[in-house]
Write a protein that holds these residues in place. Structure first.
Motif, mmCIF file in Angstrom:
data_model
loop_
_atom_site.group_PDB
_atom_site.id
_atom_site.type_symbol
_atom_site.label_atom_id
_atom_site.label_comp_id
_atom_site.label_asym_id
_atom_site.label_seq_id
_atom_site.Cartn_x
_atom_site.Cartn_y
_atom_site.Cartn_z
ATOM 1 N N LYS A 64 5.385 -19.202 2.445
ATOM 2 C CA LYS A 64 4.250 -18.438 1.904
ATOM 3 C C LYS A 64 4.583 -16.948 1.838
ATOM 4 O O LYS A 64 4.187 -16.248 0.898
ATOM 5 N N PHE A 65 5.315 -16.473 2.841
ATOM 6 C CA PHE A 65 5.729 -15.073 2.855
ATOM 7 C C PHE A 65 6.638 -14.777 1.667
ATOM 8 O O PHE A 65 6.482 -13.750 0.989
ATOM 9 N N VAL A 66 7.585 -15.655 1.406
ATOM 10 C CA VAL A 66 8.487 -15.491 0.262
ATOM 11 C C VAL A 66 7.694 -15.469 -1.040
ATOM 12 O O VAL A 66 7.965 -14.666 -1.947
ATOM 13 N N ASP A 67 6.700 -16.346 -1.149
ATOM 14 C CA ASP A 67 5.855 -16.377 -2.349
ATOM 15 C C ASP A 67 5.125 -15.045 -2.542
ATOM 16 O O ASP A 67 5.037 -14.522 -3.665
ATOM 17 N N LYS A 68 4.603 -14.486 -1.457
ATOM 18 C CA LYS A 68 3.892 -13.204 -1.556
ATOM 19 C C LYS A 68 4.857 -12.068 -1.900
ATOM 20 O O LYS A 68 4.498 -11.132 -2.634
ATOM 21 N N LEU A 69 6.076 -12.126 -1.402
ATOM 22 C CA LEU A 69 7.070 -11.123 -1.766
ATOM 23 C C LEU A 69 7.381 -11.186 -3.261
ATOM 24 O O LEU A 69 7.525 -10.146 -3.926
ATOM 25 N N ASN A 70 7.486 -12.393 -3.792
ATOM 26 C CA ASN A 70 7.747 -12.555 -5.229
ATOM 27 C C ASN A 70 6.622 -11.947 -6.067
ATOM 28 O O ASN A 70 6.874 -11.317 -7.100
ATOM 29 N N LYS A 71 5.389 -12.120 -5.625
ATOM 30 C CA LYS A 71 4.255 -11.542 -6.350
ATOM 31 C C LYS A 71 4.277 -10.022 -6.277
ATOM 32 O O LYS A 71 3.942 -9.334 -7.250
ATOM 33 N N LEU A 72 4.682 -9.488 -5.118
ATOM 34 C CA LEU A 72 4.789 -8.037 -4.971
ATOM 35 C C LEU A 72 5.875 -7.473 -5.886
ATOM 36 O O LEU A 72 5.718 -6.385 -6.456
ATOM 37 N N ARG A 73 6.971 -8.196 -6.005
ATOM 38 C CA ARG A 73 8.051 -7.745 -6.889
ATOM 39 C C ARG A 73 7.543 -7.549 -8.312
ATOM 40 O O ARG A 73 7.899 -6.588 -8.999
ATOM 41 N N GLN A 74 6.697 -8.465 -8.751
ATOM 42 C CA GLN A 74 6.193 -8.417 -10.120
ATOM 43 C C GLN A 74 5.087 -7.380 -10.288
ATOM 44 O O GLN A 74 5.080 -6.611 -11.252
ATOM 45 N N SER A 75 4.171 -7.324 -9.332
ATOM 46 C CA SER A 75 3.001 -6.448 -9.490
ATOM 47 C C SER A 75 3.321 -4.982 -9.232
ATOM 48 O O SER A 75 2.708 -4.087 -9.820
ATOM 49 N N LYS A 76 4.299 -4.711 -8.349
ATOM 50 C CA LYS A 76 4.602 -3.324 -7.975
ATOM 51 C C LYS A 76 5.971 -2.851 -8.460
ATOM 52 O O LYS A 76 6.374 -1.716 -8.181
ATOM 53 N N ASN A 77 6.680 -3.726 -9.152
ATOM 54 C CA ASN A 77 8.051 -3.401 -9.551
ATOM 55 C C ASN A 77 8.864 -2.994 -8.325
ATOM 56 O O ASN A 77 9.585 -1.982 -8.315
ATOM 57 N N THR A 134 0.791 -1.232 0.000
ATOM 58 C CA THR A 134 0.000 0.000 0.000
ATOM 59 C C THR A 134 0.822 1.280 0.000
ATOM 60 O O THR A 134 0.345 2.311 -0.468
ATOM 61 N N ILE A 135 2.047 1.246 0.528
ATOM 62 C CA ILE A 135 2.835 2.474 0.583
ATOM 63 C C ILE A 135 3.761 2.558 -0.624
ATOM 64 O O ILE A 135 4.059 1.559 -1.278
ATOM 65 N N GLN A 136 4.223 3.764 -0.914
ATOM 66 C CA GLN A 136 5.034 4.008 -2.097
ATOM 67 C C GLN A 136 6.525 3.978 -1.756
ATOM 68 O O GLN A 136 7.118 4.975 -1.352
ATOM 69 N N VAL A 137 7.116 2.802 -1.873
ATOM 70 C CA VAL A 137 8.566 2.638 -1.747
ATOM 71 C C VAL A 137 9.029 1.750 -2.890
ATOM 72 O O VAL A 137 8.240 0.991 -3.462
ATOM 73 N N SER A 138 10.300 1.828 -3.221
ATOM 74 C CA SER A 138 10.796 1.041 -4.357
ATOM 75 C C SER A 138 11.898 0.057 -3.998
ATOM 76 O O SER A 138 12.117 -0.927 -4.698
ATOM 77 N N LYS A 139 12.611 0.307 -2.868
ATOM 78 C CA LYS A 139 13.709 -0.576 -2.466
ATOM 79 C C LYS A 139 13.591 -0.883 -0.979
ATOM 80 O O LYS A 139 13.563 0.032 -0.153
ATOM 81 N N VAL A 140 13.555 -2.174 -0.662
ATOM 82 C CA VAL A 140 13.368 -2.585 0.733
ATOM 83 C C VAL A 140 14.298 -3.754 1.051
ATOM 84 O O VAL A 140 14.419 -4.698 0.252
ATOM 85 N N LEU A 163 14.634 -6.531 4.074
ATOM 86 C CA LEU A 163 14.103 -7.139 5.294
ATOM 87 C C LEU A 163 15.208 -8.013 5.880
ATOM 88 O O LEU A 163 15.574 -9.036 5.304
ATOM 89 N N ALA A 164 15.767 -7.577 7.005
ATOM 90 C CA ALA A 164 16.869 -8.298 7.640
ATOM 91 C C ALA A 164 16.288 -9.303 8.630
ATOM 92 O O ALA A 164 15.611 -8.927 9.582
ATOM 93 N N ARG A 165 16.547 -10.573 8.396
ATOM 94 C CA ARG A 165 15.910 -11.642 9.173
ATOM 95 C C ARG A 165 16.919 -12.415 10.021
ATOM 96 O O ARG A 165 18.129 -12.283 9.863
ATOM 97 N N ASN A 166 16.370 -13.249 10.899
ATOM 98 C CA ASN A 166 17.189 -14.163 11.674
ATOM 99 C C ASN A 166 17.647 -15.335 10.804
ATOM 100 O O ASN A 166 17.149 -15.554 9.698
ATOM 101 N N ASP A 188 11.703 -3.717 -5.512
ATOM 102 C CA ASP A 188 12.956 -4.420 -5.239
ATOM 103 C C ASP A 188 13.031 -4.677 -3.743
ATOM 104 O O ASP A 188 13.455 -3.822 -2.965
ATOM 105 N N VAL A 189 12.589 -5.861 -3.329
ATOM 106 C CA VAL A 189 12.585 -6.210 -1.913
ATOM 107 C C VAL A 189 13.471 -7.429 -1.705
ATOM 108 O O VAL A 189 13.343 -8.431 -2.406
ATOM 109 N N ARG A 190 14.374 -7.329 -0.740
ATOM 110 C CA ARG A 190 15.322 -8.412 -0.445
ATOM 111 C C ARG A 190 15.089 -8.907 0.977
ATOM 112 O O ARG A 190 15.053 -8.114 1.915
#
Length: 278
Positions: free
Chosen positions: A247-260, A220-226, A228-231, A262-264
């Protein structure tokens, strides 16, 4: 209070070059200003043997002992207690490249991560080294003593402080649909947003709520590069938490495609190298 850096690298055991599955089996820590270096090896070797059905105990122990020989050094204010041959072997103990040079030769089954750093001081030093062990040698401790999300966030802060970034904002003011602003922990170079995240909740409902919040915010928010630092140690999570991660990784992949977007999603041991690439 004077600050200085802890340099560290994580040792992964990768028995199959085809599957490339790994388990963390060691942590090397170097403090140049303290003339200190130590290799913390995994104590719970039963987990290693369960991970690899062809595990060779004698070979594994030989590698661990060799690394201890190459890395363990501490003057501790009493250089007269160090043998001459040891002083000669560790004459580069104050070099910033010491850790990288001592660990670069390993490959194939045993591989060290790129050297990371975090900023500390004399007051925090013992706690910071303990937190690094809790983060990376996770299963050597009983559940109540394992690292928490708060501690992951604390380590992330110390790592970022050690980079001495010129353009860094803590808790950037980005509003969600409901007026909340505490969405990210940092903003770097005006366009990279960073958040600490953990998948190791004992209660699945807590984990589910956090992951849903992250996905909603990213959508929902307007950012382009994210970033996420995990354990670490996600391969050994309970099945329910592991399923939530996938499932979270799968949703991130869909966000990468739909919103262009860049989330790591990366472990702390790969944070700096990811920051330099994004």
């Amino acid at each position: 209070m004077t600050n200085f850096n802890i340099l560290y690298t994580v040792l992964k055991y990768i028995p199959s070059p085809i599957r490339m599955e790994s388990i963390i089996v060691g942590l090397a820590v170097h403090i140049p200003t303290k003339k200190f270096s130590h290799f913390y090896k995994i104590k719970n070797t039963k987990r290693v043997s369960s991970f690899d059905d062809e595990y060779n105990k004698d070979f594994f122990n030989m590698i661990m002992d060799s690394l201890s020989y190459d890395l363990d050094y501490q003057e501790n204010g009493h250089p007269e207690t160090i043998f001459d041959d040891e002083k000669e072997r560790f004459k580069d103990i104050e070099d910033l490249e010491f850790l990288e040079e001592r660990t670069a030769y390993l490959a194939n089954d045993f591989q060290f991560s790129p050297v990371e750093s975090l900023q500390t001081n004399n007051e925090d030093l013992e706690k910071d080294i303990e937190d690094l062990q809790k983060m990376y040698l996770y299963y050597d401790r009983p559940k109540p003593q394992r690292i928490t999300k708060t501690e992951v966030k604390r380590l992330l802060e110390k790592q970022i402080n050690s980079y001495h970034l010129a353009n860094l904002v803590k808790s950037p003011q980005i509003h969600d649909d409901f007026g909340g602003t505490n969405l990210f922990d940092y903003q770097i170079n005006n366009d990279i947003y960073v958040k600490a995240i953990s998948f190791d909740y004992s209660r699945l409902n807590q984990l589910s709520s956090e992951l849903k919040n992250v996905i909603y915010d990213l959508n929902t928010i307007q950012v382009s590069k994210v970033i996420l630092a995990r354990n670490e140690n996600l391969k050994s999570l309970p099945e329910e938490q592991k399923s939530a991660f996938e499932k979270f990784v799968d949703k991130l992949n869909k966000l990468r495609q739909s919103k262009n977007l860049d989330v790591r999603l990366v472990p702390l041991s790969e944070f700096e190298i990811t920051l330099n690439k994004i």
